[in-house]
Scaffold this motif. Structure first.
Motif, mmCIF file in Angstrom:
data_model
loop_
_atom_site.group_PDB
_atom_site.id
_atom_site.type_symbol
_atom_site.label_atom_id
_atom_site.label_comp_id
_atom_site.label_asym_id
_atom_site.label_seq_id
_atom_site.Cartn_x
_atom_site.Cartn_y
_atom_site.Cartn_z
ATOM 1 N N PRO A 147 0.822 -1.208 0.000
ATOM 2 C CA PRO A 147 0.000 0.000 0.000
ATOM 3 C C PRO A 147 0.863 1.268 0.000
ATOM 4 O O PRO A 147 1.920 1.311 0.646
ATOM 5 N N VAL A 148 0.424 2.276 -0.715
ATOM 6 C CA VAL A 148 1.128 3.550 -0.764
ATOM 7 C C VAL A 148 1.288 4.076 0.666
ATOM 8 O O VAL A 148 0.341 4.064 1.458
ATOM 9 N N ASP A 149 2.491 4.490 0.998
ATOM 10 C CA ASP A 149 2.820 5.077 2.302
ATOM 11 C C ASP A 149 2.737 4.098 3.470
ATOM 12 O O ASP A 149 2.643 4.513 4.628
ATOM 13 N N GLU A 150 2.743 2.790 3.198
ATOM 14 C CA GLU A 150 2.758 1.781 4.254
ATOM 15 C C GLU A 150 3.819 0.731 3.901
ATOM 16 O O GLU A 150 3.492 -0.388 3.529
ATOM 17 N N PRO A 151 5.105 1.073 4.020
ATOM 18 C CA PRO A 151 6.178 0.212 3.527
ATOM 19 C C PRO A 151 6.320 -1.143 4.224
ATOM 20 O O PRO A 151 6.934 -2.046 3.662
ATOM 21 N N THR A 152 5.749 -1.295 5.393
ATOM 22 C CA THR A 152 5.856 -2.588 6.076
ATOM 23 C C THR A 152 4.584 -3.423 5.956
ATOM 24 O O THR A 152 4.468 -4.467 6.584
ATOM 25 N N VAL A 153 3.641 -2.967 5.145
ATOM 26 C CA VAL A 153 2.384 -3.699 4.950
ATOM 27 C C VAL A 153 2.394 -4.369 3.578
ATOM 28 O O VAL A 153 2.865 -3.798 2.595
ATOM 29 N N ARG A 154 1.884 -5.592 3.536
ATOM 30 C CA ARG A 154 1.684 -6.311 2.283
ATOM 31 C C ARG A 154 0.224 -6.728 2.232
ATOM 32 O O ARG A 154 -0.311 -7.241 3.223
#
Length: 106
Positions: free
Chosen positions: A46-53
């Motif tokens: 997700p955009v602006d959530e670098p640790t989320v897949r």
């Protein structure tokens, strides 16, 4: 009828996210080679959530999903993923309508 799920994984940190991505890539190799009932298996950041897949998975039917879960490469993924994660959210989806990839032979 097609069967899908949306899974949101939150990694502990950037290092864990990178390791999780490697595990997911290795799992995808098995899915591509051995799972004709898996129509779509895509990981998103997700955009602006670098640790989320966010994974979107689409199967020909519930039985194809059950076969997916039994595969050795998936069992490995399920067994190893938790060491990288702070959280997991799963939403199971029944298809109502839409455009999706055609199944081989149709």
């Amino acid at each position: 009828m097609a069967y899908a799920l949306l899974v949101r994984f939150t990694a502990r940190d950037d290092v864990a996210a990178a390791a999780f991505d490697q595990l997911a890539a290795e799992t995808l190799e098995g899915i591509q080679a051995k799972e004709p009932g898996t129509l779509v298996y895509v990981s998103h950041v997700p955009v602006d959530e670098p640790t989320v897949r966010v994974f979107y998975e689409l199967y020909t039917d519930r039985e194809a999903f059950a076969r997916h879960e039994e595969q050795p490469h998936v069992r490995r993924f399920l067994g190893e993923r938790e060491q990288y994660l702070a959280g997991t959210e799963v939403t199971f989806l029944d298809e109502v309508a839409g455009k999706r990839p055609t199944q081989p032979g149709t």
